[in-house]
Design an enzyme around this catalytic site. Structure first.
Site, PDB file in Angstrom:
ATOM      1  N   ASP A   1      20.293  10.970  80.754  1.00 34.86           N
ATOM      2  CA  ASP A   1      19.753  10.999  82.110  1.00 34.86           C
ATOM      3  C   ASP A   1      20.735  11.642  83.090  1.00 34.86           C
ATOM      4  OD1 ASP A   1      17.851  10.576  83.983  1.00 34.86           O
ATOM      5  OD2 ASP A   1      18.268   8.447  84.268  1.00 34.86           O
TER       6      ASP A   1
ATOM      7  N   HIS B   1      19.011  20.823  82.450  1.00 35.55           N
ATOM      8  CA  HIS B   1      18.568  20.522  81.084  1.00 35.55           C
ATOM      9  C   HIS B   1      19.325  21.386  80.076  1.00 35.55           C
ATOM     10  CE1 HIS B   1      15.641  17.862  82.684  1.00 35.55           C
ATOM     11  NE2 HIS B   1      14.825  18.790  83.162  1.00 35.55           N
TER      12      HIS B   1
ATOM     13  N   LEU C   1      25.562  11.359  59.084  1.00 41.39           N
ATOM     14  CA  LEU C   1      25.161  10.749  60.355  1.00 41.39           C
ATOM     15  C   LEU C   1      23.654  10.914  60.525  1.00 41.39           C
ATOM     16  CD1 LEU C   1      25.842   9.715  63.296  1.00 41.39           C
ATOM     17  CD2 LEU C   1      26.105  12.114  63.932  1.00 41.39           C
TER      18      LEU C   1
HETATM   19  C1  IPE Z   1      17.074  13.643  81.781  1.00 40.80           C
HETATM   20  O1  IPE Z   1      17.464  14.117  83.030  1.00 40.80           O
HETATM   21  C2  IPE Z   1      16.283  14.654  80.975  1.00 40.80           C
HETATM   22  C3  IPE Z   1      14.920  14.257  80.572  1.00 40.80           C
HETATM   23  C4  IPE Z   1      14.295  13.155  80.850  1.00 40.80           C
HETATM   24  C5  IPE Z   1      14.191  15.220  79.767  1.00 40.80           C
HETATM   25  P1  IPE Z   1      16.515  13.936  84.290  1.00 40.80           P
HETATM   26  O2  IPE Z   1      15.645  15.118  84.363  1.00 40.80           O
HETATM   27  O3  IPE Z   1      15.833  12.615  84.244  1.00 40.80           O
HETATM   28  O4  IPE Z   1      17.590  13.967  85.474  1.00 40.80           O
HETATM   29  P2  IPE Z   1      17.493  13.231  86.871  1.00 40.80           P
HETATM   30  O5  IPE Z   1      17.211  11.775  86.620  1.00 40.80           O
HETATM   31  O6  IPE Z   1      16.411  13.881  87.654  1.00 40.80           O
HETATM   32  O7  IPE Z   1      18.848  13.440  87.479  1.00 40.80           O
HETATM   33 MG    MG Z   2      16.103  10.793  85.176  1.00 39.01          MG
END
Ligand code: IPE
Ligand code: MG
Length: 218
Positions: A2, A19, A113
């Site tokens: 996250d 991402h 793993l």
């Molecule tokens: C996590 O990062 C990635 C996925 C859920 C695919 P987020 O996209 O939730 O990042 P924030 O929470 O907006 O910072």
């Molecule tokens: Mg998030």
């Protein structure tokens, strides 16, 4: 995993950039896990609730999953990782399912793993799916105990979860492995996922090792 979006926002970049950066973390992290003797690790990549995001972001994520499978899987295979997908097939594009299947097949014989990719995953969905399949199999009520139930989870062979690492400081479970985390320890860090490192992973393992787990005992 996250915090990708916030990582990007802080740099005035599109969320997709966060991402992408988040994917770069995976190789050093999985290497560190292998070195530390971790038996199994689950990466929460996309939840059953993430479909609520704007269609463009969902599309970008699906593309990234396919691209990452193509780019990273051969490398993970060489390092002895066995990949397995946990989640619901329904709703995922055929090309994503295909990439996941290929990754599973290529790495099926590895034993260094176990890496579970939770994609279109929800803890409640997993429990509902398990109950449905038990009923389809015609299990009588008296045959349903915790052990029998656990055999119907997505990855019945996976060991009990010891440690949950939650990045970006959120203090919630967000529908992750609800059945499996009954006695898990939590490590919460403010670090946003793209900034998470092998060093911090090692620190999380050390923090875990120093805790005393009583599992309801005295
Ligand atoms: C996590 O990062 C990635 C996925 C859920 C695919 P987020 O996209 O939730 O990042 P924030 O929470 O907006 O910072
Ligand atoms: Mg998030």
């Amino acid at each position: 995993m996250d915090g990708n979006g916030r990582w990007a926002q802080r740099r005035w970049l599109p969320r997709a950039a966060g991402h992408r950066e988040g994917i770069a973390v995976l190789t050093p992290l999985l290497e560190a896990a292998g070195r530390a003797g971790v038996q199994a690790l689950t990466l929460y990549a996309f939840s059953t609730e993430n479909w609520k995001r704007p269609p463009n972001e969902v599309k970008t994520l699906m593309r990234l999953f396919i691209e990452t499978a193509r780019k990273k899987v051969p490398e993970l295979n060489e390092r002895g990782a066995r990949l397995r997908f946990v989640g619901r097939n329904e709703g995922l594009p055929e090309r994503v399912l295909e990439a996941l299947r290929e990754a599973e097949e290529l790495t099926a014989h590895n034993d260094r793993l176990d890496v579970y990719i939770a994609l279109n995953y929800g803890g409640r969905a997993e429990i509902v799916d398990a109950a449905r399949r038990m009923m389809e199999d015609g299990l009588p009520p008296e045959a349903v105990d915790e052990e029998a139930f656990a055999r119907y989870l997505y990855a019945p062979e996976a060991p009990e979860v010891d440690l949950v690492i939650r990045t970006s400081g959120e203090l919630r479970v967000s529908n992750f492995l609800l059945w499996q985390i009954a006695y898990a320890e939590f490590y919460v860090t403010e670090t946003l996922w793209p900034d998470f490192s092998a060093e911090e992973f090692t620190r999380a393992l050390e923090a875990f090792a120093s805790r005393s787990r009583r599992r309801g005992g005295a």
